[in-house]
Design an enzyme around this catalytic site. Structure first.
Site, PDB file in Angstrom:
ATOM      1  N   CYS A 149       0.248  -3.415 -16.891  1.00 20.79           N
ATOM      2  CA  CYS A 149      -0.457  -3.872 -17.766  1.00 20.79           C
ATOM      3  C   CYS A 149      -1.260  -2.287 -18.704  1.00 20.79           C
ATOM      4  O   CYS A 149      -1.988  -1.859 -17.820  1.00 20.79           O
ATOM      5  CB  CYS A 149      -1.149  -4.982 -17.664  1.00 20.79           C
ATOM      6  N   HIS A 182      -7.494  -6.036  -3.383  1.00 22.72           N
ATOM      7  CA  HIS A 182      -6.742  -6.550  -4.571  1.00 22.72           C
ATOM      8  C   HIS A 182      -5.714  -5.627  -5.127  1.00 22.72           C
ATOM      9  O   HIS A 182      -6.185  -4.275  -5.232  1.00 22.72           O
ATOM     10  CB  HIS A 182      -7.550  -7.089  -5.934  1.00 22.72           C
ATOM     11  N   GLU A 233      -4.839  -4.604  -7.885  1.00 22.07           N
ATOM     12  CA  GLU A 233      -5.330  -3.649  -8.943  1.00 22.07           C
ATOM     13  C   GLU A 233      -6.416  -2.840  -8.943  1.00 22.07           C
ATOM     14  O   GLU A 233      -6.121  -1.559  -8.987  1.00 22.07           O
ATOM     15  CB  GLU A 233      -5.578  -4.828 -10.166  1.00 22.07           C
ATOM     16  N   SER A 250      -6.986 -13.455  -9.434  1.00 20.84           N
ATOM     17  CA  SER A 250      -8.602 -13.362  -9.314  1.00 20.84           C
ATOM     18  C   SER A 250      -8.872 -13.766 -10.680  1.00 20.84           C
ATOM     19  O   SER A 250     -10.106 -14.714 -10.737  1.00 20.84           O
ATOM     20  CB  SER A 250      -8.492 -11.686  -9.597  1.00 20.84           C
ATOM     21  N   ASN A 251      -8.444 -13.839 -11.892  1.00 21.47           N
ATOM     22  CA  ASN A 251      -8.879 -14.403 -13.300  1.00 21.47           C
ATOM     23  C   ASN A 251      -8.981 -15.832 -12.904  1.00 21.47           C
ATOM     24  O   ASN A 251      -9.891 -16.535 -13.556  1.00 21.47           O
ATOM     25  CB  ASN A 251      -8.215 -14.015 -14.349  1.00 21.47           C
TER      26      ASN A 251
HETATM   27  S1  SF4 Z   1      -5.080 -10.646 -17.196  1.00 19.10           S
HETATM   28 FE1  SF4 Z   1      -4.040  -8.791 -16.248  1.00 19.10          FE
HETATM   29  S2  SF4 Z   1      -1.955  -8.714 -17.220  1.00 19.10           S
HETATM   30 FE2  SF4 Z   1      -3.299 -10.028 -18.313  1.00 19.10          FE
HETATM   31  S3  SF4 Z   1      -3.969  -8.750 -20.079  1.00 19.10           S
HETATM   32 FE3  SF4 Z   1      -5.552  -8.922 -18.641  1.00 19.10          FE
HETATM   33  S4  SF4 Z   1      -5.163  -7.236 -16.870  1.00 19.10           S
HETATM   34 FE4  SF4 Z   1      -3.404  -7.359 -18.335  1.00 19.10          FE
END
Ligand code: SF4
Length: 399
Positions: A152, A180, A182, A316-317
């Site tokens: 990304c 993680h 990332e 994670s999000n």
């Molecule tokens: S959640 Fe991850 S994949 Fe989606 S915009 Fe953010 S960094 Fe990019």
């Protein structure tokens, strides 16, 4: 062997004629007419005596959608080639299952182990949306495989930031989870071009407190090194490497926690130096994470009885959405509608113990036969069809 002589040029797999077919497949695998309808109707939906409130922003972000597009397109552009994927393309089991069904094979992302021996120059290797550490990229380039990179753009922005810190001799303090994908990829970039950069990964506010104590001269060296074992650059020396620090975040962290951490570190530097000349900060939380967190805070202003958050347990999000929601309302973190076992029980993920537990759905049971207000959101890697199935499952059980 010289990497330049083996490196294959990148191929644009998202060609118009390919994407037409890919779009159809993606619609078929992940779209939901019901969710599109709810979105256009103001994110509220009544089914019987159940009222569903959806967050203004939820589900697939652009980065995830792009990664999935590219992976599907690669399958079409290289129909006869073996295609490998390093780890998960994104953190959603359903999406990863679909890719496996398309014959895309998995390679481990944690280390370059012997499973990479079977990868040959004719093969295609997909880099996931989180990116991979630089040694993986170097090894693949050296093998001469066809790389298809879905990293990304927001993750690459973080890399740019930590590379700059490394070039300026500044230690990167990365707010993220060391294990993680990332953060692991970002940490490798924090070593800089010559591999001499320094970094420290700080996961939570307790880690931040220990870091700040050390900066202010109150830390214990051995305890510090033990605490951050595996979370810092090789040979990290807290007495030498905390002089000038720059903050960056894993893109999917909790915004409020990141802000607190930034302030704590800045205050510690000011206390030590008398000014903040040795402190740098650059907020690298991505827009999609931010939008989903903001939309959830807005959603929680409604008088909800219960909240369901749908997404992969290693996302994670999504985990941060759960942490926000449960401060306000009973919240269940589920991977799919199948986790809702009955009107009374849900197999939900506990973000504290990191395990799935059978939980009673008290707010739902208490409102049997009465109206129920259900909040719904989903992480950036969750397909719309899984959200639809969740809504229909709840409504069905409440009939
Ligand atoms: S959640 Fe991850 S994949 Fe989606 S915009 Fe953010 S960094 Fe990019």
């Amino acid at each position: 062997m010289n990497q330049d002589s083996t490196r294959k040029a990148r191929v644009n797999v998202r060609r118009a004629e390919v994407m037409e077919q890919v779009e159809k497949e993606i619609q078929q695998h992940y779209q939901s007419e019901l969710i599109s309808h709810i979105r256009s109707a103001g994110n509220v939906y009544n089914l019987g005596h159940t009222e569903f409130f959806l967050a203004r922003e939820f589900g697939f972000c652009n980065g995830v959608r792009r990664a999935i597009d590219i992976a599907y397109a690669a399958r079409r552009v290289f129909p006869d080639r073996r295609i490998f994927l390093i780890g998960d393309i994104i953190h959603n089991p359903e999406v990863n299952r679909q890719l496996e069904e398309m014959g895309i094979r998995k390679l481990p992302w944690k280390q370059l182990d012997s499973s990479y021996d079977r990868v040959a120059p004719d093969d295609v290797v997909i880099i996931p949306a989180f990116g991979v550490p630089t040694p993986f990229m170097d090894a693949l380039e050296e093998k001469g495989v066809q790389i298809v990179d879905t990293t990304c753009g927001d993750v690459m922005k973080v890399w740019k930031r930590v590379k700059n810190y490394a070039a300026m001799g500044i230690t990167s303090i990365i707010h993220g989870k060391a294990t993680h994908e990332e953060t692991s990829a970002t940490a490798s970039r924090a070593l800089g071009e010559r591999g001499r950069g320094k970094y420290l990964v700080v996961y939570d506010l307790e880690d931040a407190r220990i870091l700040c104590d050390y900066i202010m001269g109150r830390g214990d060296r051995e305890a510090f090194l033990k605490r951050f074992e595996g979370c810092c650059s090789p040979g990290f020396d807290p007495d030498r490497d905390l002089e000038e620090v720059g903050i960056a975040n894993q893109t999917t962290m909790l915004k409020t926690e990141t802000q607190t951490l930034q302030k704590m570190v800045k205050d510690a530097i000011v206390q030590r130096d008398g000014d903040d000349d040795n402190f740098y900060v650059f907020d690298t939380i991505c827009g999609a994470t931010q939008d989903r967190q903001d939309a959830l805070y807005e959603l929680l202003k409604n008088p909800l009885d219960v909240m369901f958050v749908v997404g992969g347990y290693n996302s994670s999000n999504t985990t941060h959405l759960v942490d926000i929601a449960r401060e306000h309302v009973p919240t269940y973190f589920i991977e799919s509608a199948e986790c809702i076992k009955s009107i009374q029980y849900v197999d939900a993920f506990d973000t504290k113990t990191r395990e799935v537990r059978r939980m009673t759905t008290e707010p739902v049971v208490q409102n049997l036969g009465k109206s129920l207000k259900v909040g719904i959101t989903a992480g950036a890697s969750c397909p719309a069809n899984l959200i639809e199935a969740t809504i229909l499952r709840i409504a069905d059980l409440r009939k």
